[in-house]
Design an enzyme around this catalytic site. Structure first.
Site: not given
Length: 318
Positions: A156, A206-207, A235, A259, A264, A285
């Protein structure tokens, strides 16, 4: 086989055809499944599909027929992988389905900041009363020549970089220890302070790891230009939310497009939900959720089940 989809409403609201999931047995779908009902609903299941519904160690232990858990997502943090392994349950996921959708969403945020379309649209019904043919109430700017900083150059991030280049933007990457730098190797990799201080936009891809959690905080925000914008479609916990709200309210940075949030749905007192800054845009999201992305996701889930039944599990995590 008995296939149970624990939270089908996260994939569709009636517009997708789930019949391919029934090729290998009966399909039971639930819109959502509260944590205290998961064990009961999967007790007789051979295959479970879950997006966010938690598959805990206790739940997996009480599903004696369970053979496969398919994450209807890329992430598998909703599944206790150790428990699945100990009970010889295969776990698979679906990757890459949302790349065009998320990159598009990133640039929706960026273009809105550059053009101020939401602000002008909100005032457009009063256009008959304008003293001139136009309005300069909300200054706009060109993206060409601006610098986009990308943190996390996976699929992405790389897709976002290519869109930025098509707008004539300079693209730079946050240097990361251990990175192979094989993706778009021509892009400059900058150390932390220079990356944040020289970017007009920072986009997070990034993760979530112990090293990246809270990476956007008072320190990193203090390095950013007062004209800079932050975008997060990665995230939620990458951002210390109270610090970002403070930075927006104080004028430390110009705006943010988010987002994802740390929880959430978020709590009503989340500092970013309470923040009224005019250049804070929040979407619930939805970056991943174009109809095309969800169609690809359903195809990936179906392929994972088909390959498992055929004896060669696809996209296997455990």
């Amino acid at each position: 086989m008995h296939i149970v989809f624990l939270d089908a409403s996260t994939l569709h609201s009636g517009e997708l055809d789930l019949s391919p999931l029934q090729r290998h047995g009966t399909l039971t779908t639930y819109p959502v499944t509260p944590p205290d009902q998961v064990a009961q609903r999967i007790h007789d299941a051979d295959i479970v599909i879950t997006n966010k519904a938690l598959m805990s160690a206790e739940t997996i232990a009480h599903a004696p027929k369970l053979k496969l858990i398919v994450s209807c997502a890329t992430g598998v943090n909703q599944i206790d992988l150790d428990a699945a392994k100990s009970h010889q349950v295969v776990v698979s996921n679906v990757a890459g389905y949302s790349t065009p959708s998320v990159a598009q969403h990133v640039f929706t945020f960026i273009l809105n900041f550059a053009t101020q379309i939401p602000q002008f649209n909100a005032e457009s019904r009063n256009w008959p009363n304008f003293p001139t043919f136009t309005s300069l109430a909300h200054p706009c700017f060109d993206l060409s020549g601006k610098t986009l900083g990308i943190a996390g150059l996976g699929e992405i991030g790389a897709a976002t970089a290519k869109i930025a280049q098509s707008f004539g933007m300079h693209v730079q990457v946050l240097a990361r220890e251990g990175s192979s730098n094989q993706t778009l190797p021509e892009l400059p990799r900058l150390e932390h302070a220079l990356f944040f201080s020289s970017s007009d936009f920072v986009s997070l891809h990034c993760p979530l790891t112990p090293a990246t959690e809270g990476m956007i905080n008072k320190e990193s925000l203090s390095l950013m230009k007062p004209t800079a914008f932050l975008v997060n479609t990665g995230r939620g916990p990458l951002i210390h939310e109270a610090d970002l709200a403070e930075a927006l309210n104080s004028g430390q940075i110009a705006g943010a497009g988010l987002d994802v949030l740390s929880t959430e749905p978020p709590a009503a007192d989340n500092p970013l939900i309470l923040c009224k800054h005019p250049q804070l845009s929040i979407t619930p999201h939805t970056a991943w959720s174009t109809i095309e992305a969800r169609t690809r996701l359903l195809a990936g889930v179906t392929k994972n089940i088909d390959s498992f039944v055929a004896g060669s599990p696809n996209n296997r995590i455990v």
